[in-house]
Enzyme design. Structure first.
Site, PDB file in Angstrom:
ATOM      1  N   GLU A  49     -12.618   6.743   3.369  1.00  0.00           N
ATOM      2  CA  GLU A  49     -14.080   6.673   3.195  1.00  0.00           C
ATOM      3  C   GLU A  49     -14.580   7.667   2.153  1.00  0.00           C
ATOM      4  O   GLU A  49     -15.573   7.410   1.472  1.00  0.00           O
ATOM      5  CB  GLU A  49     -14.791   6.901   4.533  1.00  0.00           C
ATOM      6  N   PHE A 111     -16.331   6.417  22.677  1.00  0.00           N
ATOM      7  CA  PHE A 111     -15.260   6.335  21.685  1.00  0.00           C
ATOM      8  C   PHE A 111     -15.846   6.255  20.269  1.00  0.00           C
ATOM      9  O   PHE A 111     -16.719   5.444  19.996  1.00  0.00           O
ATOM     10  CB  PHE A 111     -14.399   5.090  21.981  1.00  0.00           C
ATOM     11  N   GLN A 112     -15.386   7.119  19.408  1.00  0.00           N
ATOM     12  CA  GLN A 112     -15.811   7.186  18.003  1.00  0.00           C
ATOM     13  C   GLN A 112     -17.305   7.453  17.854  1.00  0.00           C
ATOM     14  O   GLN A 112     -17.931   6.964  16.920  1.00  0.00           O
ATOM     15  CB  GLN A 112     -15.382   5.934  17.235  1.00  0.00           C
ATOM     16  N   LYS A 161     -24.280  -0.580  17.069  1.00  0.00           N
ATOM     17  CA  LYS A 161     -23.566  -1.859  17.037  1.00  0.00           C
ATOM     18  C   LYS A 161     -24.428  -2.981  17.609  1.00  0.00           C
ATOM     19  O   LYS A 161     -24.461  -4.099  17.071  1.00  0.00           O
ATOM     20  CB  LYS A 161     -22.248  -1.732  17.812  1.00  0.00           C
ATOM     21  N   MET A 472      -7.435  26.688 -12.020  1.00  0.00           N
ATOM     22  CA  MET A 472      -8.675  27.460 -12.111  1.00  0.00           C
ATOM     23  C   MET A 472      -8.667  28.617 -11.116  1.00  0.00           C
ATOM     24  O   MET A 472      -9.158  29.708 -11.415  1.00  0.00           O
ATOM     25  CB  MET A 472      -9.882  26.544 -11.874  1.00  0.00           C
TER      26      MET A 472
HETATM   27  C1  LIG Z   1     -12.236  19.966  -2.378  1.00  0.00           C
HETATM   28  C2  LIG Z   1     -12.070  21.263  -3.091  1.00  0.00           C
HETATM   29  N1  LIG Z   1     -11.258  22.210  -2.576  1.00  0.00           N
HETATM   30  C3  LIG Z   1     -11.094  23.387  -3.237  1.00  0.00           C
HETATM   31  C4  LIG Z   1     -11.755  23.631  -4.401  1.00  0.00           C
HETATM   32  C5  LIG Z   1     -11.586  24.972  -5.124  1.00  0.00           C
HETATM   33  N2  LIG Z   1     -10.986  24.773  -6.440  1.00  0.00           N
HETATM   34  C6  LIG Z   1     -11.678  24.731  -7.591  1.00  0.00           C
HETATM   35  S1  LIG Z   1     -10.751  24.478  -8.929  1.00  0.00           S
HETATM   36  C7  LIG Z   1      -9.344  24.445  -8.009  1.00  0.00           C
HETATM   37  C8  LIG Z   1      -7.992  24.254  -8.645  1.00  0.00           C
HETATM   38  C9  LIG Z   1      -7.841  22.914  -9.217  1.00  0.00           C
HETATM   39  O1  LIG Z   1      -6.490  22.715  -9.533  1.00  0.00           O
HETATM   40  P1  LIG Z   1      -6.007  21.442 -10.320  1.00  0.00           P
HETATM   41  O2  LIG Z   1      -6.578  20.215  -9.697  1.00  0.00           O
HETATM   42  O3  LIG Z   1      -4.538  21.460 -10.438  1.00  0.00           O
HETATM   43  O4  LIG Z   1      -6.718  21.604 -11.727  1.00  0.00           O
HETATM   44  P2  LIG Z   1      -6.548  22.764 -12.839  1.00  0.00           P
HETATM   45  O5  LIG Z   1      -7.526  23.837 -12.516  1.00  0.00           O
HETATM   46  O6  LIG Z   1      -5.127  23.249 -12.771  1.00  0.00           O
HETATM   47  O7  LIG Z   1      -6.878  22.077 -14.117  1.00  0.00           O
HETATM   48  C10 LIG Z   1      -9.632  24.639  -6.651  1.00  0.00           C
HETATM   49  C11 LIG Z   1      -8.612  24.705  -5.574  1.00  0.00           C
HETATM   50  C12 LIG Z   1     -12.611  22.618  -4.873  1.00  0.00           C
HETATM   51  N3  LIG Z   1     -13.327  22.768  -5.988  1.00  0.00           N
HETATM   52  N4  LIG Z   1     -12.719  21.441  -4.227  1.00  0.00           N
END
Ligand SMILES: Cc1ncc(C[n+]2csc(CCOP(=O)(O)OP(=O)(O)O)c2C)c(N)n1
Length: 569
Positions: A49, A111-112, A161, A472
């Site tokens: 979803e 349920f749910q 529902k 990042m």
């Molecule tokens: C759902 C979610 N969880 C955690 C984060 C924190 N976060 C921001 S950037 C990042 C790293 C992203 O890594 P990747 O997808 O490998 O991309 P890169 O930065 O290496 O280009 C994280 C964990 C987020 N933005 N979204």
């Protein structure tokens, strides 16, 4: 005419012009799925979803139409939460329809059963719990009106529902929405426009800050006309990057944490900021006390709660940006801004040669070189980016400027957004070339939607910039946590095998020549392709204004402690 609630719902969708919805079925929404089947409305079955919600979001961002997502009660509905919050933060009009347990069971931990209106209250513009079939048409019509009125956003309609199975009279006209009018600001008073014009006329160093509101209100032409008439340069937020033609002489560039240094410096030297459909997010302003110290501020914004929230402004024009610009443009004077444009050109020249941003340091394939190659080969594409370093490199490197051609989660920063949002975008714009740009981390977050892509026979391409890190986060650790790399070494599957298992073509590139060839082959068609670009693991995104700092603290290069390529898995 008496109809089942589920048929009323489908009839309302059809009257709202909906011919495509995204979702995932389950017990509490089954009557609606049964009715959908007979309605002629196309349904895209996602694999999760959350994916369905991002698809509806991408569909909306690419087309300007309202995205619709459907889920069942309980876990189906809670899986929508991240998608709704993403749309809420970026002002994307969505209508989410969820099934709820039958009304006699409400509150019994059936349920749910989940209190979905309670859960989604802070991440929707509004939500409804409908327990009677008579309530479906008014709630649906109100939901579409609200999603689009004023500042757009997601609205959720939770329908029991039994309301879906019982009959009622379908009365479309009688269900005309009323409440949404409260969300529309009255027309901007002439006196406020006059105050704004007085500030503009007195300005010598004006700077327009263009945000997502330009796209949302369809103000691209009005913005161009206004900027050209006034001779005012234009800077863009991340979500405003497709608001203004990047090759235009008045275009200054990307602002904020990873924006161009000359753009951020121009903000600091401006005597007037014209904030158009942007909300002074902290990723844009940095330290508020140090932000634009010499500038008077005019804020054109449709959402009154955004005005003065982060930055005090001198004049607020509350209303639809396009309307306001169309009213302002005829009266705005041509400003004597020649010396200011020269100053910005001088600032730019100090950073812009030979190419900006410079390729990051580190051995191996350069991510910015890959993105330059991609945008050279696919100049007219819709770019859908995930969240992380790759998102910022893309924003820095790829020229945007045509409306609705950069789709990214700016406000919430949702990893896992790009692939499903791109599926929505491709369905909205089947003729467009669509590229996903994602990291190895985000790709693994909603990777199951590759199967949706294949099932729907969609031709879009996925570029995975694989640095074997949550890049990042690693960069933040490098700068702000003494380079201690806690939980960022990320093992990825064999992306080629994975892509093929999902029915895509696959390629992997470790050199620029291989990258060029892989992009060429992907663009030649014959099915969707996932290309893994094995990029330098230690590459960083620069410049970088540290969170909460002013631009005087901008970091331009990695610290000397950043060891080349030590993090390769
Ligand atoms: C759902 C979610 N969880 C955690 C984060 C924190 N976060 C921001 S950037 C990042 C790293 C992203 O890594 P990747 O997808 O490998 O991309 P890169 O930065 O290496 O280009 C994280 C964990 C987020 N933005 N979204």
């Amino acid at each position: 005419m008496r109809m089942k609630g589920a048929d009323i719902l489908c009839a309302c969708l059809a009257r709202e012009g909906v011919d495509l919805v995204f979702g995932y079925p389950g017990g509490a929404i089954l009557p609606t799925y049964d009715a959908l089947e007979a309605s002629g409305i196309r349904h895209i079955l996602a694999r999760h979803e959350q994916g369905a919600a991002h698809m509806a979001d991408g569909y909306s961002r690419a087309s300007g139409r309202t995205g619709v997502v459907i889920a069942t009660s309980g876990p189906g509905a809670t899986n929508l939460v991240t998608g709704l919050a993403t749309a809420m933060m970026d002002s994307v009009p969505l209508v989410a329809i969820t099934g709820q347990v039958a009304s006699p069971l409400l509150g019994s931990d059936a349920f749910q059963e989940v209190d979905v209106t309670g859960v989604t209250l802070p991440i929707t513009k509004h939500n409804f719990l409908v327990r009677e079939p008579e309530g479906i048409a008014p709630a649906l019509r109100e939901a579409f009106a609200l999603a689009n009125a004023g500042r757009p956003g997601p609205v959720l309609v939770d329908i029991t529902k039994d309301a879906q199975t019982r009959e009622a009279v379908f009365d479309w006209e009688g269900a005309e929405p009323r409440r949404h009018t409260r969300h529309l600001p009255p027309p901007v008073p002439e006196a406020d426009l006059a105050r704004a014009l007085a500030l503009i006329s007195a300005s010598r160093r004006p700077l327009i800050l263009a945000g997502h509101g330009v796209t949302l209100s369809g103000a691209h032409r009005a913005l161009l006309a206004f900027a050209e008439k006034a001779g005012a340069p234009v800077a863009a937020t991340l979500l405003g990057l497709d608001a203004f033609p990047p090759g235009h002489p008045l275009y200054v560039g990307f602002m904020g944490m990873h924006g161009s240094p000359w753009t951020n410096q121009a903000i600091q030297e401006a005597d007037l900021l014209l904030a158009f459909g942007m909300r002074f997010d902290d990723r844009v302003t940095g330290d508020l006390k140090a932000f634009a110290p010499y500038a008077r501020k005019i804020h054109v914004e449709v959402d009154p709660t955004e005005v003065g929230k982060n930055v005090a402004v001198d004049v607020a024009l509350l209303g639809d940006l396009r309307e306001v610009l169309e009213r302002l443009a005829p009266a705005v004077p041509a400003l004597d801004s020649g010396a200011w444009l020269d100053r910005i050109a001088e600032l730019r020249a100090a950073h812009d040669a030979p190419a900006w941003p410079p390729d990051p340091q580190g051995e191996g394939l350069s991510p910015t070189a890959v993105l330059r190659e991609l945008s050279a080969q696919a100049p007219g594409a819709i770019w859908v980016t995930d969240v992380g370093q790759h998102q910022m490199w893309e924003a820095q490197v790829v020229p945007h400027g045509r409306p609705r051609t950069l789709l990214t989660s700016g406000g919430l920063g949702t990893m896992g957004f790009a692939l499903p949002a791109a599926i929505g975008a491709k369905l909205a714009c089947p003729e467009a070339e669509v590229w996903v740009v994602a990291g190895d981390g985000g790709t693994q977050m909603n990777v199951q939607e590759l199967m949706t892509l294949t099932q729907e026979g969609l031709e879009l391409n996925v570029a995975v910039l694989n640095n074997s890190y949550l890049g990042m986060v690693r960069q933040f650790q490098t700068h702000f946590y003494g380079d201690r790399r806690a939980s960022v070494d990320l093992l990825a599957p064999d992306f080629g095998l994975l892509a093929r298992a999902y029915g895509l073509k696959a390629a992997s590139a470790r050199t620029l020549d291989e990258a060029r060839e892989a992009i060429r082959e992907a663009r030649a068609g014959g099915g969707a392709t996932l290309i893994e670009f094995v990029i330098s693991p230690e590459a960083g995104v620069y410049p970088m204004v540290p969170p909460g700092a002013g631009i005087s603290a901008t970091i331009h290069t990695p610290p000397p402690t950043e060891a080349p390529c030590s993090g390769s898995l």
